[in-house]
Write a protein that holds these residues in place. Structure first.
Motif, mmCIF file in Angstrom:
data_model
loop_
_atom_site.group_PDB
_atom_site.id
_atom_site.type_symbol
_atom_site.label_atom_id
_atom_site.label_comp_id
_atom_site.label_asym_id
_atom_site.label_seq_id
_atom_site.Cartn_x
_atom_site.Cartn_y
_atom_site.Cartn_z
ATOM 1 N N ALA A 188 113.615 61.652 66.464
ATOM 2 C CA ALA A 188 114.223 62.979 66.550
ATOM 3 C C ALA A 188 113.877 63.857 65.362
ATOM 4 O O ALA A 188 114.022 63.453 64.208
ATOM 5 C CB ALA A 188 115.739 62.844 66.672
ATOM 6 N N GLY A 189 113.388 65.069 65.678
ATOM 7 C CA GLY A 189 113.105 66.071 64.662
ATOM 8 C C GLY A 189 111.833 65.858 63.874
ATOM 9 O O GLY A 189 111.592 66.579 62.894
ATOM 10 N N CYS A 190 110.995 64.922 64.270
ATOM 11 C CA CYS A 190 109.778 64.660 63.491
ATOM 12 C C CYS A 190 108.859 65.882 63.502
ATOM 13 O O CYS A 190 108.799 66.643 64.467
ATOM 14 C CB CYS A 190 109.045 63.422 64.009
ATOM 15 S SG CYS A 190 108.401 63.545 65.671
ATOM 16 N N ASP A 191 108.150 66.065 62.403
ATOM 17 C CA ASP A 191 107.216 67.189 62.299
ATOM 18 C C ASP A 191 105.987 66.976 63.163
ATOM 19 O O ASP A 191 105.420 67.940 63.691
ATOM 20 C CB ASP A 191 106.799 67.380 60.843
ATOM 21 C CG ASP A 191 107.968 67.776 59.970
ATOM 22 O OD1 ASP A 191 108.312 68.966 59.970
ATOM 23 O OD2 ASP A 191 108.550 66.900 59.311
ATOM 24 N N ALA A 218 108.140 63.557 73.619
ATOM 25 C CA ALA A 218 108.124 64.634 72.629
ATOM 26 C C ALA A 218 109.312 65.571 72.812
ATOM 27 O O ALA A 218 109.902 66.045 71.831
ATOM 28 C CB ALA A 218 106.811 65.402 72.721
ATOM 29 N N ALA A 219 109.659 65.845 74.074
ATOM 30 C CA ALA A 219 110.808 66.716 74.337
ATOM 31 C C ALA A 219 112.103 66.054 73.904
ATOM 32 O O ALA A 219 112.968 66.702 73.289
ATOM 33 C CB ALA A 219 110.850 67.061 75.825
ATOM 34 N N GLN A 220 112.257 64.775 74.207
ATOM 35 C CA GLN A 220 113.464 64.071 73.795
ATOM 36 C C GLN A 220 113.603 64.067 72.283
ATOM 37 O O GLN A 220 114.706 64.235 71.746
ATOM 38 C CB GLN A 220 113.459 62.634 74.316
ATOM 39 C CG GLN A 220 114.729 61.874 73.959
ATOM 40 C CD GLN A 220 114.637 60.386 74.236
ATOM 41 O OE1 GLN A 220 113.649 59.895 74.780
ATOM 42 N NE2 GLN A 220 115.671 59.647 73.865
ATOM 43 N N ALA A 221 112.471 63.907 71.584
ATOM 44 C CA ALA A 221 112.489 63.865 70.122
ATOM 45 C C ALA A 221 112.562 65.251 69.485
ATOM 46 O O ALA A 221 112.747 65.351 68.263
ATOM 47 C CB ALA A 221 111.240 63.146 69.623
ATOM 48 N N SER A 222 112.417 66.302 70.287
ATOM 49 C CA SER A 222 112.307 67.664 69.735
ATOM 50 C C SER A 222 111.243 67.703 68.650
ATOM 51 O O SER A 222 111.432 68.316 67.577
ATOM 52 C CB SER A 222 113.661 68.143 69.187
ATOM 53 O OG SER A 222 114.630 68.189 70.217
ATOM 54 N N ALA A 223 110.120 67.037 68.907
ATOM 55 C CA ALA A 223 109.019 66.996 67.945
ATOM 56 C C ALA A 223 108.459 68.391 67.730
ATOM 57 O O ALA A 223 108.323 69.173 68.684
ATOM 58 C CB ALA A 223 107.931 66.056 68.452
ATOM 59 N N ALA A 245 102.892 69.720 79.611
ATOM 60 C CA ALA A 245 103.648 70.973 79.581
ATOM 61 C C ALA A 245 104.770 71.017 80.604
ATOM 62 O O ALA A 245 105.669 71.861 80.493
ATOM 63 C CB ALA A 245 102.699 72.151 79.804
ATOM 64 N N GLU A 246 104.762 70.111 81.577
ATOM 65 C CA GLU A 246 105.873 70.044 82.516
ATOM 66 C C GLU A 246 107.168 69.628 81.823
ATOM 67 O O GLU A 246 108.261 69.910 82.317
ATOM 68 C CB GLU A 246 105.548 69.058 83.642
ATOM 69 C CG GLU A 246 104.415 69.505 84.555
ATOM 70 C CD GLU A 246 104.149 68.494 85.657
ATOM 71 O OE1 GLU A 246 105.005 67.609 85.874
ATOM 72 O OE2 GLU A 246 103.088 68.579 86.297
ATOM 73 N N CYS A 247 107.023 68.961 80.676
ATOM 74 C CA CYS A 247 108.204 68.439 79.973
ATOM 75 C C CYS A 247 108.345 68.965 78.550
ATOM 76 O O CYS A 247 109.464 69.068 78.038
ATOM 77 C CB CYS A 247 108.136 66.913 79.926
ATOM 78 S SG CYS A 247 107.956 66.117 81.539
ATOM 79 N N TYR A 248 107.223 69.280 77.911
ATOM 80 C CA TYR A 248 107.231 69.639 76.495
ATOM 81 C C TYR A 248 106.436 70.914 76.300
ATOM 82 O O TYR A 248 105.276 71.011 76.727
ATOM 83 C CB TYR A 248 106.608 68.499 75.680
ATOM 84 C CG TYR A 248 106.437 68.802 74.202
ATOM 85 C CD1 TYR A 248 107.539 68.856 73.351
ATOM 86 C CD2 TYR A 248 105.172 69.012 73.658
ATOM 87 C CE1 TYR A 248 107.392 69.114 72.005
ATOM 88 C CE2 TYR A 248 105.017 69.271 72.298
ATOM 89 C CZ TYR A 248 106.127 69.327 71.479
ATOM 90 O OH TYR A 248 105.973 69.599 70.135
#
Length: 263
Positions: A188-191, A218-223, A245-248
């Motif tokens: 979560a929140g990784c750069d 990537a979406a779950q992690a809010s990368a 892009a369908e998810c992130y």
């Protein structure tokens, strides 16, 4: 930020898999942070072809300070003996600086088995070489400012992902993994999320990610940024970015051997 800090630099040395590929060698990625004697130059995985690819790219392979392997498949470890041999016999003067090899439980036994094949010199390569196996929830300090942590992932029994953090920025490398909500939460929140992207949807298996699944991770992690690697040839024939892009919706890169970024 520490005075001697450097923008974290990632170079994707090998973005391929076990499948022979004209443009991609097997998994290897270099993360660099810091200057001078305090610099950390961490090689994540060392798959087949990685050492000679570093030479071709002009990467300063002699100054690598640490190696971390995610699991024991050949496309992630096969060039480890080549790297050790290069440090001992492939440069003048031979390496004298210490190096630490990190890995999941079983890494020490793996290197012992390799030494049984390649020679006992692997256990005493002529420079200080330490093997460290991660234990649950361990945080290891590399140099003065950089830390390394590991997270189990569903691929093989020993497989882990890695997080590299210099106190300002965080990079997460999935290694090989299947879908894992725990990995998404841990990242979560990784750069920068460096994620495997092995197979297209029709060839999906539980041990690897498809482009859409990488996007979901990537979406779950809010990368903040997604960099994809570990491409089997069939996945290169589909619209990877479209599926992601369908998810992130964040910035996404399809890494190639030698691609790099500072962040």
């Amino acid at each position: 930020m520490p005075d001697n800090a450097l923008l974290v630099k990632l170079t994707t040395i090998g973005t391929g898999t076990a499948a022979p590929h004209a443009m991609r060698v097997s998994a290897a990625h270099l993360v660099e942070s810091g200057h001078g004697s305090g610099a950390v130059r961490l090689l994540l995985d060392c798959g087949s072809g990685a050492v000679h690819r570093m030479a071709a790219l002009g990467v300063d392979w002699p100054s690598i300070t640490h190696v971390a392997i995610t699991h024991f498949h050949a496309d992630h470890i096969a060039d480890l003996p080549v790297l050790l041999m290069g440090w001992r016999w492939g440069q003048l003067p031979a390496r004298s600086a210490p190096v630490t090899i990190y890995g999941p439980p079983g890494t020490g036994a793996l290197i012992e088995r390799m030494a049984g094949v390649y020679g006992a010199w692997m256990l005493a390569p002529g420079f200080p070489c330490t093997v460290r196996e991660f234990v649950p929830d361990e945080c290891v300090r590399l140099g003065e400012h950089v830390t390394l942590t590991a997270q189990p992932v569903p691929h093989t029994a020993e497989s882990v992902a890695y997080s590299v953090n210099d106190g300002e920025r965080r990079l997460v490398y999935t290694g090989d993994t299947g879908v894992s909500e725990a990995l998404g939460a841990w990242s979560a929140g990784c750069d920068l999320l460096l994620a495997e992207c092995s197979l297209p949807e029709p060839m999906a298996v539980c041990e690897h990610l498809t482009p859409r699944q990488a996007g979901q991770l990537a979406a779950q992690a809010s990368a903040h940024r997604l960099v994809l690697t570990h491409f089997y040839p069939p996945v290169e024939a589909v619209d990877i970015l479209g599926d992601v892009a369908e998810c992130y919706t964040g910035p996404t890169v399809l890494a190639t051997d030698g691609w790099s970024i500072e962040f």
